[in-house]
Design a protein around this motif. Structure first.
Motif, PDB file in Angstrom:
ATOM      1  N   VAL A 244     -11.324  28.452   2.765  1.00  0.00           N
ATOM      2  CA  VAL A 244     -11.758  27.141   2.283  1.00  0.00           C
ATOM      3  C   VAL A 244     -12.525  26.452   3.399  1.00  0.00           C
ATOM      4  O   VAL A 244     -12.295  26.716   4.587  1.00  0.00           O
ATOM      5  N   PRO A 248     -14.669  19.058   5.468  1.00  0.00           N
ATOM      6  CA  PRO A 248     -14.151  17.808   4.877  1.00  0.00           C
ATOM      7  C   PRO A 248     -12.876  17.316   5.559  1.00  0.00           C
ATOM      8  O   PRO A 248     -12.715  16.109   5.793  1.00  0.00           O
ATOM      9  N   ALA A 249     -11.974  18.243   5.866  1.00  0.00           N
ATOM     10  CA  ALA A 249     -10.730  17.844   6.523  1.00  0.00           C
ATOM     11  C   ALA A 249     -11.001  17.322   7.922  1.00  0.00           C
ATOM     12  O   ALA A 249     -10.437  16.297   8.341  1.00  0.00           O
ATOM     13  N   THR A 274      -2.829  23.976   2.994  1.00  0.00           N
ATOM     14  CA  THR A 274      -3.335  22.754   3.600  1.00  0.00           C
ATOM     15  C   THR A 274      -3.921  23.087   4.968  1.00  0.00           C
ATOM     16  O   THR A 274      -3.558  24.086   5.593  1.00  0.00           O
ATOM     17  N   ARG A 296      -5.850  18.273   2.540  1.00  0.00           N
ATOM     18  CA  ARG A 296      -6.233  19.200   1.480  1.00  0.00           C
ATOM     19  C   ARG A 296      -7.687  19.613   1.714  1.00  0.00           C
ATOM     20  O   ARG A 296      -8.417  18.933   2.434  1.00  0.00           O
ATOM     21  N   PRO A 297      -8.120  20.711   1.120  1.00  0.00           N
ATOM     22  CA  PRO A 297      -9.489  21.181   1.368  1.00  0.00           C
ATOM     23  C   PRO A 297     -10.579  20.166   1.067  1.00  0.00           C
ATOM     24  O   PRO A 297     -11.671  20.233   1.648  1.00  0.00           O
ATOM     25  N   ASP A 298     -10.300  19.206   0.178  1.00  0.00           N
ATOM     26  CA  ASP A 298     -11.321  18.203  -0.135  1.00  0.00           C
ATOM     27  C   ASP A 298     -11.328  17.043   0.841  1.00  0.00           C
ATOM     28  O   ASP A 298     -12.115  16.100   0.694  1.00  0.00           O
ATOM     29  N   GLY A 299     -10.470  17.088   1.871  1.00  0.00           N
ATOM     30  CA  GLY A 299     -10.425  16.038   2.881  1.00  0.00           C
ATOM     31  C   GLY A 299      -9.393  14.969   2.626  1.00  0.00           C
ATOM     32  O   GLY A 299      -9.259  14.028   3.429  1.00  0.00           O
ATOM     33  N   THR A 300      -8.634  15.088   1.541  1.00  0.00           N
ATOM     34  CA  THR A 300      -7.584  14.114   1.246  1.00  0.00           C
ATOM     35  C   THR A 300      -6.403  14.336   2.185  1.00  0.00           C
ATOM     36  O   THR A 300      -5.963  15.472   2.386  1.00  0.00           O
ATOM     37  N   ASP A 302      -2.851  14.818   3.370  1.00  0.00           N
ATOM     38  CA  ASP A 302      -1.608  15.276   2.750  1.00  0.00           C
ATOM     39  C   ASP A 302      -0.399  14.716   3.491  1.00  0.00           C
ATOM     40  O   ASP A 302       0.556  14.262   2.875  1.00  0.00           O
TER      41      ASP A 302
END
Length: 374
Positions: A244, A248-249, A274, A296-300, A302
């Motif tokens: 991934v 973003p992260a 993650t 998370r891979p989308d940068g959110t 965790d």
């Protein structure tokens, strides 16, 4: 009781003392490893600052894939300073791999730091005495037993030297450098040992962390109230799933910290995982004061686990190397621990001279007693 403690004291000093002298000197050398390699490696550890931006983690991975085909990246340590190189771990197959420095601006492999092979040998000498098998051989057992012996030597030495009755503490803590012979050896052995007693206890009790699994588990349970977690398997073998993106992260981490970090380490992740970033803040007390971020891979975000928000027990358990080197106590502690480690041969040499002097005096007494018999 004092006689029995004394007999064990000098016996351990003459046996385990040989290992302790070697471990002390090598430990003192290792305490300046980062500073020496940085000084000797301009252009490798440090790089010229440039106008353009540094490569993102994904761009760095792509560049290294071209630079080192057939090798996989298991870890990246990115530096927050503009003039510091990134450190990357490359592996050919299963295992941790080897570390090298990389130019963060163009991804060019710079190679290992000057002196890295020397310090690696010193580390294996310090931990395992260069005995075959490394951590699985007899060297680890010998250094662990010597650390236990150091605990006994420090505590029994304090008990044997404890002043009886009222005594001037300045005399107790002041070496008699104007003396000669055994009196001087005893003064150096006892007084300097009193100064460094606490330092040697901390060194020995933290050194046992790497010698015995039962000790590490017990200390972890005592400090944190939880059993030690199993060693993570990340990066140790081939994992299923597509990789991934990390950008973003890392962008979310940079925004959350305003780009103010000393180092940030992260590893390639697979789908469903993650992305963990272990970071050392600019104002961190030491290099093991790591914050742990998970995205998370989308940068959110965790989860976030900041070093300063952990209980003191968890901070101690996660800073064992910093405690062992004295860096946990700041620059003064680091220097004090380094000098104490380098001074270890003083106790071995003075202890041996005192032992030989006692044997010589005992022989003289026996000869004089035999000559006095009619």
């Amino acid at each position: 009781m004092r006689s029995a403690l004394f007999q064990v004291h000098w016996f351990l000093g003459l046996t385990a003392g040989l290992v302790l002298m070697l471990v002390g000197v090598t430990g003192g050398i290792l305490s300046v490893e980062d500073e020496v390699m940085s000084f000797m490696s301009p252009g490798i550890v440090t790089v010229p600052v440039r106008e353009g931006p540094r490569l993102t983690p994904d761009a760095l991975i792509a560049r290294l894939t071209d630079e080192a085909p057939g090798r996989r990246i298991t870890l990246m340590v990115l530096n927050g300073a503009l003039d510091r190189a990134a450190r990357v771990r490359l592996a050919d197959g299963p295992g941790r791999g080897t570390e090298t420095y990389v130019d963060p601006y163009d991804g060019r492999i710079l190679g290992p730091a000057v002196g890295e092979a020397f310090f690696d040998t010193v580390l294996r000498l310090h931990r395992w005495l260069l005995i075959p098998g490394n951590g699985d051989g007899w060297g680890r057992t010998l250094t662990g037993a010597s650390a236990l012996a150091l605990v006994y030597l420090a505590l029994s030495g304090l008990y044997l030297r404890w002043p009886k009755g009222r005594r001037d503490w300045r005399i107790w803590l002041k070496p008699a450098l104007n003396r000669r012979g055994r009196a001087l050896y005893w003064s150096l052995h006892a007084v300097v040992g009193t100064w460094m007693l606490v330092l040697y206890l901390v060194m020995a009790l933290t050194g046992l962390w790497w010698s015995y699994g039962w000790y590490r588990d017990g200390v972890t349970l005592l400090l944190t109230g939880r059993p030690a977690a199993a060693a993570p398997a990340r990066g140790m073998g081939k994992r299923e799933g597509a990789p991934v993106p990390l950008d973003p992260a890392f962008a979310a981490f940079t925004a959350a910290t305003n780009g103010r970090y000393a180092t940030a380490s992260l590893a390639p992740a697979r789908a469903g995982e993650t992305i963990r970033i272990r970071a050392v803040a600019l104002d961190a007390a030491h290099v093991q004061a790591r914050d742990e971020w998970r995205f998370r891979p989308d940068g959110t975000l965790d989860s976030r686990d900041l070093y300063t928000e952990r209980p003191i027990g968890a901070r101690l358990a996660g800073s064992m190397l910093a405690l062992h080197e004295g860096r946990f106590f700041g620059p003064i502690g680091w220097i004090a621990f380094m000098l104490a480690a380098l001074a270890m041969p003083l106790f071995g040499v003075t202890g041996l001279l005192l032992y030989l002097g006692r044997r010589r005096n005992r022989r003289r007494a026996q000869i004089a007693q035999a000559a006095a018999v009619p």
